[in-house]
Design a protein around this motif. Structure first.
Motif, PDB file in Angstrom:
ATOM      1  N   ARG A   1       0.818  -1.101  -0.015  1.00 12.49           N
ATOM      2  CA  ARG A   1       0.093   0.042  -0.120  1.00 12.49           C
ATOM      3  C   ARG A   1       0.863   1.175  -0.085  1.00 12.49           C
ATOM      4  O   ARG A   1       0.795   2.266   0.791  1.00 12.49           O
ATOM      5  CB  ARG A   1      -1.000  -0.008   1.335  1.00 12.49           C
ATOM      6  N   GLN A   2       1.838   1.323  -1.097  1.00 13.77           N
ATOM      7  CA  GLN A   2       2.576   2.323  -0.982  1.00 13.77           C
ATOM      8  C   GLN A   2       2.607   2.979  -2.300  1.00 13.77           C
ATOM      9  O   GLN A   2       2.557   2.334  -3.513  1.00 13.77           O
ATOM     10  CB  GLN A   2       4.194   1.673  -0.644  1.00 13.77           C
TER      11      GLN A   2
ATOM     12  N   GLY B   1       3.866   9.132   1.418  1.00 20.70           N
ATOM     13  CA  GLY B   1       3.157   8.830   2.412  1.00 20.70           C
ATOM     14  C   GLY B   1       1.819   9.425   2.571  1.00 20.70           C
ATOM     15  O   GLY B   1       0.526   8.791   3.009  1.00 20.70           O
ATOM     16  N   TRP B   2       1.712  10.585   2.231  1.00 25.58           N
ATOM     17  CA  TRP B   2       0.310  11.454   2.249  1.00 25.58           C
ATOM     18  C   TRP B   2      -0.558  10.950   1.186  1.00 25.58           C
ATOM     19  O   TRP B   2      -1.661  10.517   1.400  1.00 25.58           O
ATOM     20  CB  TRP B   2       0.655  12.930   2.040  1.00 25.58           C
TER      21      TRP B   2
ATOM     22  N   SER C   1      -2.048   7.428   1.690  1.00 29.09           N
ATOM     23  CA  SER C   1      -3.187   7.424   2.607  1.00 29.09           C
ATOM     24  C   SER C   1      -4.515   7.882   1.947  1.00 29.09           C
ATOM     25  O   SER C   1      -5.580   7.592   2.739  1.00 29.09           O
ATOM     26  CB  SER C   1      -2.854   8.286   3.932  1.00 29.09           C
TER      27      SER C   1
END
Length: 298
Positions: A206-207, A227-228, A231
């Motif tokens: 999930r990257q 990362g932002w 998400s």
């Protein structure tokens, strides 16, 4: 090998295997390995390099192809850009194939190699941001055997090639997920990148991984931006993302890679502005990152 041998090079060795190449480099520590010679000969012709000896890698067949290894592709350092641009390779690692096709005119793509792109570490090397985003690993062979080093460590100077060592292979994870490479040049057609962006999706972890090339001495990873945006993605659904989120990601990446100048020490002074060239470069990176993410998610 090139057809031109600089006068300063007194010996030229043509090994037939990696072991022979390592032995040749160990015997003559000042020797320089050469494959396509596109970067090395430019340095020689400009007077920046005068090698005492050359070790040609063109006859080493084991580094001119690739193989599968534990969910990875083991790419030979002698793979040319032209070979990586073919459809069978594009089905394996699409972003690297795109980068290889844009590496320059046909004579450069036919001669230039993956290993040369890595070792020369030129900021405009098209393969470098792709390898950084894929988190590739280098297999370095030398007198003491082989060792593995993250490609980012070599590019950043954290790890250096030791005497007698050379890059034999590049180990790339096979993600079987969308990946995109885009670059902007100063002219129409193949040319040196003004800025380049690689975006890779890794659904298993999930990257979103992004690397920006040509704007700094090494590819930059905007980790906070990665990362932002990761998400915000519905990894279990359609992976759709609103256009304004893609645009915000582009701005986030560009600001991280081309930051504002530091504020002056005196509190009353106005913060300095980026020069016009840097502002233009920041806008270029933002557009490339936005488009690359949008295409990866499409």
């Amino acid at each position: 090998m090139t057809t031109h041998v600089p006068q300063a090079a007194h010996t030229v060795t043509l090994p037939g295997s990696l072991d022979e190449a390592v032995a040749a480099l160990t015997a003559v520590p000042a020797a320089v390995p050469v494959a396509g010679g596109t970067d090395l000969m430019a340095a020689v012709n400009s007077g920046l390099l005068r090698p005492a000896a050359l070790v040609g890698l063109g006859r080493i067949s084991e580094i001119r192809g690739w193989q599968y290894q534990d969910g990875h592709a083991l790419l030979g350092a002698g793979l040319t850009h032209a070979r990586m641009g073919r459809p069978d390779f594009a089905a394996l690692i699409p972003a690297l194939a795109t980068a290889a096709r844009s590496a320059g005119p046909p004579q450069i793509r036919n001669a230039g190699t993956l290993g040369g792109n890595v070792v020369s570490s030129a900021p405009t090397g098209d393969a470098l941001p792709v390898l950084a985003a894929l988190e590739a690993t280098l297999v370095i062979v030398g007198p003491d055997g082989s060792r593995q080093v993250p490609v980012s460590h070599l590019l950043a100077g954290v790890e250096m090639l030791r005497p007698g060592e050379l890059v034999g292979f590049v180990r790339v994870p096979l993600l079987h997920a969308p990946q995109v490479f885009l670059k902007a040049t100063g002219r129409t057609g193949p040319g040196r990148a003004v800025a380049s962006v690689a975006v890779v999706l890794d659904p298993a972890r999930r990257q979103v991984r992004c690397a920006v090339g040509a704007v700094a001495p090494m590819p930059l990873r905007p980790l906070d931006a990665e990362g932002w945006v990761a998400s915000l993605i519905d990894w279990d659904g359609t992976r759709e993302l609103a256009p304004d989120a893609c645009a915000a990601f582009g701005d986030y990446v560009a600001a991280a890679c081309i930051p504002d100048p530091p504020a002056p020490d005196d509190a009353g002074g106005a913060p300095p502005a980026l020069p016009p060239a840097a502002l233009h470069l920041r806008r270029t990176v933002a557009i490339l990152a936005r488009r690359a993410l949008g295409r990866a998610l499409a």
